[in-house]
Design a protein around this motif. Structure first.
Motif, PDB file in Angstrom:
ATOM      1  N   SER A   1       0.699  -1.119  -0.102  1.00  0.00           N
ATOM      2  CA  SER A   1       0.027  -0.193   0.048  1.00  0.00           C
ATOM      3  C   SER A   1       0.850   0.971  -0.065  1.00  0.00           C
ATOM      4  O   SER A   1       0.263   2.371   0.288  1.00  0.00           O
ATOM      5  N   ASP A   2       2.067   1.197  -0.128  1.00  0.00           N
ATOM      6  CA  ASP A   2       3.225   2.403  -0.008  1.00  0.00           C
ATOM      7  C   ASP A   2       3.273   2.718  -1.462  1.00  0.00           C
ATOM      8  O   ASP A   2       4.030   3.818  -1.433  1.00  0.00           O
ATOM      9  N   PHE A   3       2.942   2.115  -2.530  1.00  0.00           N
ATOM     10  CA  PHE A   3       3.368   2.902  -3.631  1.00  0.00           C
ATOM     11  C   PHE A   3       2.476   2.511  -4.690  1.00  0.00           C
ATOM     12  O   PHE A   3       1.496   1.738  -4.624  1.00  0.00           O
ATOM     13  N   ARG A   4       2.372   3.207  -5.868  1.00  0.00           N
ATOM     14  CA  ARG A   4       1.512   3.053  -7.028  1.00  0.00           C
ATOM     15  C   ARG A   4       2.393   3.407  -8.334  1.00  0.00           C
ATOM     16  O   ARG A   4       3.196   3.812  -8.456  1.00  0.00           O
ATOM     17  N   TRP A   5       2.077   2.712  -9.442  1.00  0.00           N
ATOM     18  CA  TRP A   5       2.284   2.855 -10.782  1.00  0.00           C
ATOM     19  C   TRP A   5       1.447   3.890 -11.319  1.00  0.00           C
ATOM     20  O   TRP A   5       0.231   3.914 -11.358  1.00  0.00           O
ATOM     21  N   LEU A   6       2.188   4.718 -12.102  1.00  0.00           N
ATOM     22  CA  LEU A   6       1.442   5.688 -13.143  1.00  0.00           C
ATOM     23  C   LEU A   6       2.022   5.213 -14.432  1.00  0.00           C
ATOM     24  O   LEU A   6       3.090   5.125 -14.763  1.00  0.00           O
ATOM     25  N   MET A   7       0.929   4.978 -15.221  1.00  0.00           N
ATOM     26  CA  MET A   7       1.171   4.450 -16.785  1.00  0.00           C
ATOM     27  C   MET A   7       0.599   5.253 -17.638  1.00  0.00           C
ATOM     28  O   MET A   7      -0.420   5.841 -17.477  1.00  0.00           O
ATOM     29  N   MET A   8       1.277   5.603 -18.681  1.00  0.00           N
ATOM     30  CA  MET A   8       0.512   6.427 -19.603  1.00  0.00           C
ATOM     31  C   MET A   8       1.237   6.093 -21.393  1.00  0.00           C
ATOM     32  O   MET A   8       2.431   5.814 -21.305  1.00  0.00           O
ATOM     33  N   SER A   9       0.396   6.013 -22.176  1.00  0.00           N
ATOM     34  CA  SER A   9       0.754   5.808 -23.361  1.00  0.00           C
ATOM     35  C   SER A   9       0.799   7.026 -24.048  1.00  0.00           C
ATOM     36  O   SER A   9      -0.204   7.752 -24.592  1.00  0.00           O
ATOM     37  N   ASP A  10       1.988   7.507 -24.584  1.00  0.00           N
ATOM     38  CA  ASP A  10       2.271   8.732 -24.903  1.00  0.00           C
ATOM     39  C   ASP A  10       2.284   8.782 -26.503  1.00  0.00           C
ATOM     40  O   ASP A  10       2.459   7.401 -27.052  1.00  0.00           O
ATOM     41  N   VAL A  11       1.920   9.510 -27.189  1.00  0.00           N
ATOM     42  CA  VAL A  11       1.781   9.738 -28.641  1.00  0.00           C
ATOM     43  C   VAL A  11       2.003  11.178 -29.141  1.00  0.00           C
ATOM     44  O   VAL A  11       2.086  12.338 -28.528  1.00  0.00           O
ATOM     45  N   CYS A  12       2.317  11.169 -30.686  1.00  0.00           N
ATOM     46  CA  CYS A  12       2.206  12.785 -31.015  1.00  0.00           C
ATOM     47  C   CYS A  12       0.783  13.441 -30.759  1.00  0.00           C
ATOM     48  O   CYS A  12      -0.152  12.777 -30.738  1.00  0.00           O
TER      49      CYS A  12
END
Length: 306
Positions: A118-129
């Motif tokens: 419970s001490d961390f999280r993932w931030l995920m993002m699919s980047d693009v033009c």
């Protein structure tokens, strides 16, 4: 045509501005990072459909991110950001069973081998033009390789590109890249061939959680605003939109995002500005200076000969 500094505010439909008559609605991407699971299906689908060369296996430190950034060989890039969980965020596995809009889904950072953590999280993002409304890459291209489509997107015609690299330095997001051994510029086309045939871009078609959504930009903006309001109601005050504002420094983006932290955390510039904004003013001043110098030279010549 270079942008008028006085016109870089308010909504603009770039396709008619570029000369398209009877243009269809502007199309684009809305990427909701709160439901991205980092599966990289978008990266694979993009490469397969567009015949983009493989990037090779390059594990970057301790990250699951093996592409690192948008490049000539990575037109979609899934970023992985590990960070401490925000204070006050529920940590239980089922504290918010519909946090992501899917029954039984887990809050960000609870997936995979994070059972009991419970001490961390993932931030995920699919980047693009971003397919900017005011695209500096278009302004500086000397060959016409870059053009604005009838859907408001920006596409590179690789058979016309001469590899000058002007567009690379002009892009405020650092999206465009030259391919090694090729020299030409490459980037996302928003699957121009697919959308022209009424199909969904490959990345959005492959996304299993609908993190990447495709459609008319006006509809996507309404959907995104509603999504942010829902997350705020569910106790996620840090949720915010990026690239949706037509009054920002690039006139708004054709590909915008819902983020769960500041843009810099995801490697995005906080205040992007079209890099060619001041060129008309600079050229005007240069022209006036040249005229003044010419007048002074003529005056000196006439005065010296009399």
């Amino acid at each position: 045509m270079l942008p008028d500094p006085n016109s870089l505010s308010g909504p603009l439909d770039p396709a008619p501005e570029a000369g398209w008559t009877d243009a269809p609605p502007r199309m684009g991407f809305f990427t909701d990072t709160s439901v991205c699971i980092g599966c990289k299906a978008c990266e694979v689908a993009c490469k397969e459909w567009n015949d983009v060369p493989g990037s090779g296996l390059d594990l970057l430190g301790m990250s699951y991110d093996n592409t690192g950034a948008l490049t000539a060989n990575s037109w979609r890039h899934v970023a992985f950001v590990e960070q401490p969980r925000p204070a006050g965020r529920p940590s239980g596995r089922t504290a918010e069973p519909e946090f992501l809009g899917m029954p039984g889904a887990q809050p960000p950072g609870r997936a995979g081998g994070a059972e009991g953590r419970s001490d961390f999280r993932w931030l995920m993002m699919s980047d693009v033009c971003k397919h900017c409304t005011h695209a500096a890459c278009l302004d500086v291209c000397p060959t016409g390789s870059l053009f604005r489509t009838e859907f408001g997107t920006v596409v590179v015609q690789e058979d016309i590109c001469n590899g000058c690299g002007y567009c690379i330095s002009a892009c405020p997001y650092g999206v465009i890249d030259q391919r090694k051994g090729d020299g030409r510029a490459w980037k996302c086309t928003l699957c121009y061939d697919r959308i022209g045939a009424g199909q969904t871009p490959a990345c959005a078609q492959a996304c299993p959680t609908e993190s990447i959504q495709y459609g008319p930009l006006d509809e996507l903006r309404e959907r995104a605003a509603a999504r942010v309001a829902t997350l705020h109601e569910r106790g996620v005050p840090e949720a915010r939109l990026y690239g949706h504002d037509p009054d920002d420094g690039v006139g708004g983006d054709g590909a915008f995002f819902l983020l769960l932290d500041e843009p810099e955390v995801y490697g995005l510039p906080p205040d992007p500005v079209v890099t060619t904004r001041d060129l008309p003013k600079m050229w005007k001043r240069a022209g006036l200076a040249a005229l003044a110098m010419a007048a002074a030279a003529v005056a000196a010549f006439v005065g010296g000969s009399s």
